[in-house]
Each structure stands twice: as structure tokens, then as C-alpha cells.
Design a protein around this motif. Structure first.
Motif, mmCIF file in Angstrom:
data_model
loop_
_atom_site.group_PDB
_atom_site.id
_atom_site.type_symbol
_atom_site.label_atom_id
_atom_site.label_comp_id
_atom_site.label_asym_id
_atom_site.label_seq_id
_atom_site.Cartn_x
_atom_site.Cartn_y
_atom_site.Cartn_z
ATOM 1 N N GLY A 302 3.641 -2.782 -3.055
ATOM 2 C CA GLY A 302 3.805 -3.778 -1.999
ATOM 3 C C GLY A 302 3.184 -5.112 -2.352
ATOM 4 N N ARG A 303 2.407 -5.684 -1.427
ATOM 5 C CA ARG A 303 1.865 -7.033 -1.596
ATOM 6 C C ARG A 303 0.341 -7.022 -1.577
ATOM 7 N NH1 ARG A 303 5.442 -11.251 -0.964
ATOM 8 N NH2 ARG A 303 3.711 -12.655 -0.465
ATOM 9 N N VAL A 304 -0.221 -7.721 -2.552
ATOM 10 C CA VAL A 304 -1.647 -8.012 -2.578
ATOM 11 C C VAL A 304 -1.753 -9.527 -2.503
ATOM 12 C CG1 VAL A 304 -3.778 -7.865 -3.908
ATOM 13 C CG2 VAL A 304 -2.137 -5.962 -3.970
ATOM 14 N N GLU A 305 -2.257 -10.017 -1.408
ATOM 15 C CA GLU A 305 -2.265 -11.466 -1.185
ATOM 16 C C GLU A 305 -3.422 -12.130 -1.946
ATOM 17 O OE1 GLU A 305 0.200 -12.802 0.080
ATOM 18 O OE2 GLU A 305 1.150 -11.364 1.431
ATOM 19 N N ALA A 306 -3.427 -13.440 -1.895
ATOM 20 C CA ALA A 306 -4.383 -14.233 -2.667
ATOM 21 C C ALA A 306 -5.827 -13.846 -2.352
ATOM 22 C CB ALA A 306 -4.170 -15.720 -2.368
ATOM 23 N N ASP A 307 -6.665 -13.867 -3.397
ATOM 24 C CA ASP A 307 -8.107 -13.659 -3.293
ATOM 25 C C ASP A 307 -8.492 -12.264 -2.809
ATOM 26 O OD1 ASP A 307 -8.905 -16.376 -4.066
ATOM 27 O OD2 ASP A 307 -7.949 -16.952 -2.177
ATOM 28 N N ALA A 308 -7.543 -11.330 -2.767
ATOM 29 C CA ALA A 308 -7.851 -9.957 -2.379
ATOM 30 C C ALA A 308 -8.386 -9.184 -3.585
ATOM 31 C CB ALA A 308 -6.611 -9.274 -1.815
ATOM 32 N N THR A 309 -9.062 -8.084 -3.289
ATOM 33 C CA THR A 309 -9.584 -7.183 -4.314
ATOM 34 C C THR A 309 -9.078 -5.772 -4.039
ATOM 35 O OG1 THR A 309 -11.589 -8.510 -4.553
ATOM 36 C CG2 THR A 309 -11.650 -6.266 -5.422
ATOM 37 N N VAL A 310 -8.515 -5.154 -5.064
ATOM 38 C CA VAL A 310 -7.966 -3.795 -4.928
ATOM 39 C C VAL A 310 -8.505 -2.965 -6.089
ATOM 40 C CG1 VAL A 310 -5.860 -2.403 -4.935
ATOM 41 C CG2 VAL A 310 -5.881 -4.622 -3.775
ATOM 42 N N ILE A 311 -9.190 -1.881 -5.760
ATOM 43 C CA ILE A 311 -9.800 -1.028 -6.790
ATOM 44 C C ILE A 311 -9.438 0.428 -6.519
ATOM 45 C CG2 ILE A 311 -11.960 -0.231 -7.818
ATOM 46 C CD1 ILE A 311 -13.201 -2.903 -7.036
ATOM 47 N N GLU A 312 -8.849 1.071 -7.508
ATOM 48 C CA GLU A 312 -8.482 2.491 -7.424
ATOM 49 C C GLU A 312 -7.786 2.790 -6.097
ATOM 50 O OE1 GLU A 312 -11.197 5.446 -8.828
ATOM 51 O OE2 GLU A 312 -12.227 4.021 -10.127
ATOM 52 N N ALA A 313 -6.717 2.052 -5.845
ATOM 53 C CA ALA A 313 -5.990 2.183 -4.589
ATOM 54 C C ALA A 313 -4.493 2.301 -4.860
ATOM 55 C CB ALA A 313 -6.279 0.988 -3.680
ATOM 56 N N ILE A 314 -3.773 2.699 -3.830
ATOM 57 C CA ILE A 314 -2.314 2.777 -3.872
ATOM 58 C C ILE A 314 -1.778 1.882 -2.769
ATOM 59 C CG2 ILE A 314 -0.298 4.274 -3.794
ATOM 60 C CD1 ILE A 314 -2.119 6.637 -4.369
ATOM 61 N N ILE A 315 -0.956 0.928 -3.149
ATOM 62 C CA ILE A 315 -0.355 0.011 -2.173
ATOM 63 C C ILE A 315 1.142 0.324 -2.137
ATOM 64 C CG2 ILE A 315 -0.133 -2.362 -1.421
ATOM 65 C CD1 ILE A 315 -3.051 -1.343 -1.813
ATOM 66 N N GLY A 316 1.598 0.941 -1.051
ATOM 67 C CA GLY A 316 2.994 1.336 -0.917
ATOM 68 C C GLY A 316 3.917 0.157 -0.699
ATOM 69 N N ALA A 317 5.216 0.438 -0.640
ATOM 70 C CA ALA A 317 6.213 -0.632 -0.504
ATOM 71 C C ALA A 317 5.988 -1.462 0.742
ATOM 72 C CB ALA A 317 7.616 -0.038 -0.520
ATOM 73 N N ASP A 318 5.544 -0.839 1.823
ATOM 74 C CA ASP A 318 5.283 -1.557 3.073
ATOM 75 C C ASP A 318 3.827 -1.993 3.197
ATOM 76 O OD1 ASP A 318 7.918 -1.246 3.890
ATOM 77 O OD2 ASP A 318 7.511 0.679 4.860
ATOM 78 N N GLY A 319 3.054 -1.744 2.163
ATOM 79 C CA GLY A 319 1.638 -2.062 2.228
ATOM 80 C C GLY A 319 1.361 -3.530 1.946
ATOM 81 N N VAL A 320 0.433 -4.096 2.698
ATOM 82 C CA VAL A 320 0.008 -5.489 2.513
ATOM 83 C C VAL A 320 -1.515 -5.526 2.551
ATOM 84 C CG1 VAL A 320 0.052 -7.834 3.391
ATOM 85 C CG2 VAL A 320 2.096 -6.392 3.597
ATOM 86 N N VAL A 321 -2.090 -6.058 1.484
ATOM 87 C CA VAL A 321 -3.525 -6.342 1.479
ATOM 88 C C VAL A 321 -3.659 -7.822 1.785
ATOM 89 C CG1 VAL A 321 -5.653 -6.275 0.156
ATOM 90 C CG2 VAL A 321 -3.902 -4.531 -0.228
ATOM 91 N N ALA A 322 -4.243 -8.138 2.914
ATOM 92 C CA ALA A 322 -4.270 -9.512 3.405
ATOM 93 C C ALA A 322 -5.145 -10.409 2.541
ATOM 94 C CB ALA A 322 -4.764 -9.534 4.853
ATOM 95 N N VAL A 323 -4.969 -11.701 2.724
ATOM 96 C CA VAL A 323 -5.725 -12.702 1.973
ATOM 97 C C VAL A 323 -7.221 -12.407 2.067
ATOM 98 C CG1 VAL A 323 -6.343 -15.141 1.850
ATOM 99 C CG2 VAL A 323 -3.969 -14.469 2.295
#
Length: 336
Positions: A302-323
Motif C-alpha cells: 500500500g502507501r507509506v507517506e512522507a517522513d513515516a517509519t516502517v520496521i518489520e511490518a506488512i502494509i497491505g494494498a489498502d494500508g496507509v501509514v500516515a505522514v
């Protein structure tokens, strides 16, 4: 030669990636998992593959619109209800009219196994069933196999021992998910019934002394869980695979020159903006990673927005990690 490929599972261990795409369609190095498997079977002499499905075949037609994968013909057997592993094999074999030696493969196993060598060992042993075996470091976490009468090829299987206590295991060899069967094996499986190949059929073959195993040290991985699915992709970058490999970035992906990528695969149509750092990650087709985001050891669909941090995670097609958000050791959205 025919092969039955078991792809009837719902991919629950890989959710949320499999919420919108069947597990066998997930890419391994830009190519659907099922396509890599069928190519391997074709190299081993298989001419016809029947996919044993628990759901509609339409997603597979998109990958094999001509019902072919290279020189291999592809057909489908859709179970009217879940039949477990042995039931699915019998149903698919009956649907395909299989009446000679055939191969069975689990759809989420990635390996460099020489299928032709497995078939040759099976025939040399005069076996009714021969299974591929692989060694593991911790056999207490698996069901292990005791072999006897081991010559230069396959050995006869004396017993299966389920999750033995450390130090008590007869070997460190486990069932690696590729089998060669004679049609007589099908007679041990009731038609249209829910039957497990491991719990119901294999013990009968062992008792009859007609089941053999061939241990190899080929590359092998069960790509049906997140960490191993990620590893199955990233292992293609190391150059150690016999037949398989891939470029890290798909030709139509957009990776800004200001992004830093290390040991990462970027799928078709994905976008990675400037200032990002992406490490040990599989960025799946169509994914988005915004400017200055930090992503490590993850699967991103899915989407990882600006300045986000993702570690050992799963972001699905509908998943959004916000700014600016931080996600670690989690799945977005949470699997249903």
C-alpha cells in the motif's frame, strides 16, 4: 508427465497481502509465485499441470490466458468443498485423467530441486511414492523422517516422527513438499472426501514399505509466511539460485535518484520518492513510499507517506501509514 499443484489455501498467514490477491499470484522477484513453480516443473519434464483450487480459477487465467506456461499446459480442478491435501490431489488427478506416474507440488514452496532427478530416484527405487526431503537446523519444530536402506538415491521411509523432543529425533530431514506418486496411491484416497495426505495416506504407504524419500541440499523455502516470503524474494538478488534471479527494480517502477535502496526489490509501477531509505524490503507492485520515509525489513503493498517509519511490518494494498507515523512489528490494516 502430469503434476498436481496444491493452491487451494486462502493465504491466511500472508494477510493482509492476500486480502485482494490469491497467494500464488504474489510475486517472487517480479514473477508470480505460481509461474516460477510451473517453470521449474517444466524443466523437470512435466508437460501438464492441474491446479487444485479451492476457489474460482479466474485470477489464474489472467496469468495464463492461453492455459499455458511456456511449454506446460495448465488446467484447473476447483473443489466443490474443501477436501484437504489428499482429497484435493485425488480430485485434481481424477479431473485430469491421470493414470501414470505424476508429480505433486505445494504451491508455496520455492526450491531449486531437480524434479527429473526426483522422478528418476522414484523409479529406480520401485516406489509407489517418493517425497523430496530437506535438512533443517531445528528438527524439533517439524515432523521428521527416518530413512532406512539408503543407497545412492532414495531411501525407504521407516517412520514419520512429529516434532520430536530435542536430541531424540531420528534425523533432521523434513517433508519438503514435492512428491512423485504412482496412480496406485490414488486408490488409498476416498473420492470426494476430506483426507490429509500427511496424516492419512502417508502412514499407509509407510506401513506397506512402499514410500521412499530423497534428501537433497537444494535451495528450499516455504514462502507462505511473511518473513520467508520476503526472504524468497530477496534471495533472488544474491545470485546463488540455479535457475532463478531478478533485477532489483522493475523496469516501470519509479525510484527517485535521491532514494537509498539496499537489498530491496521494487515491483512494477511502484513509486519511491526522494530522501527515502529502504532496506531489506519487498516493495510490491503499485506501492508508494513517500519522501524521507524509512522502511526496513518489511513488505509494502500500500502507501507509506512522507517522513513515516516502517520496521518489520506488512502494509497491505489498502494500508496507509500516515505522514510521520511509526509502524513496527505490525500489519496495516490488521488482518481480517
Amino acid at each position: 508427465m502430469h503434476a498436481v499443484v496444491l493452491v487451494g489455501g486462502f493465504g491466511t498467514r500472508l494477510r493482509p497481502l492476500t486480502e485482494q490477491i490469491p497467494k500464488p499470484m504474489l510475486p517472487i522477484g517480479h514473477i508470480p509465485m505460481i509461474e516460477r513453480l510451473i517453470r521449474r516443473l517444466g524443466r523437470g519434464g512435466v508437460t501438464d499441470v492441474v491446479l487444485a483450487l479451492g476457489f474460482k480459477p479466474e485470477p489464474f487465467h489472467a496469468v495464463f490466458p492461453d492455459d499455458r506456461c511456456g511449454d506446460v499446459r495448465v488446467t484447473y480442478a476447483v473443489e466443490p468443498e474443501p477436501l484437504d491435501t489428499a482429497g484435493a490431489i485425488r480430485f485434481a488427478a481424477d479431473a485430469a485423467g491421470i493414470d501414470s506416474t505424476f508429480v505433486v507440488a505445494n504451491g508455496d514452496v520455492m526450491t531449486d530441486l531437480d524434479v527429473a532427478a526426483l522422478v528418476d530416484a522414484h523409479r529406480s527405487a520401485g516406489a509407489e511414492a517418493t517425497i523430496h526431503l530437506t535438512a533443517v537446523d531445528d528438527p524439533s519444530a517439524f515432523g521428521v523422517v527416518e530413512l532406512v536402506d539408503v543407497g545412492c538415491g532414495a531411501g525407504r521411509i521407516a517412520q514419520f516422527v512429529e516434532k520430536p523432543d530435542p536430541g531424540s529425533e531420528p534425523s533432521n530431514l523434513i517433508n519438503a513438499g514435492t512428491y512423485v506418486f504412482e496412480p496406485a496411491v490414488l486408490e488409498l484416497i476416498p473420492a470426494d472426501d476430506r483426507v490429509s495426505i500427511e496424516r492419512d495416506t502417508f502412514p499407509k504407504l509407510v506401513a506397506a514399505g512402499s514410500m521412499y524419500g530423497l534428501a537433497t541440499d537444494d535451495y528450499w523455502i516455504d514462502a507462505g509466511v511473511p518473513d520467508l516470503y520476503r526472504a524468497a524474494n530477496l534471495d533472488l538478488l544474491g545470485g546463488g539460485r540455479i535457475h532463478d534471479g531478478c533485477e532489483p527494480i522493475a523496469p516501470d517502477a519509479h525510484v527517485d535518484p535521491g532514494a537509498t535502496l539496499m537489498n530491496t526489490i521494487v515491483g512494477s509501477g511502484a513509486v519511491i520518492e526522494t530522501g527515502t531509505t529502504v532496506v531489506d524490503t519487498v516493495v510490491l507492485p503499485g506501492a508508494f513510499i513517500g519522501a524521507r520515509a524509512q522502511v526496513e525489513s518489511s513488505l509494502v503493498m500500500g502507501r507509506v507517506e512522507a517522513d513515516a517509519t516502517v520496521i518489520e511490518a506488512i502494509i497491505g494494498a489498502d494500508g496507509v501509514v500516515a505522514v510521520g507515523d511509526h509502524v513496527a512489528y505490525d500489519a496495516v490494516p490488521s488482518p481480517t
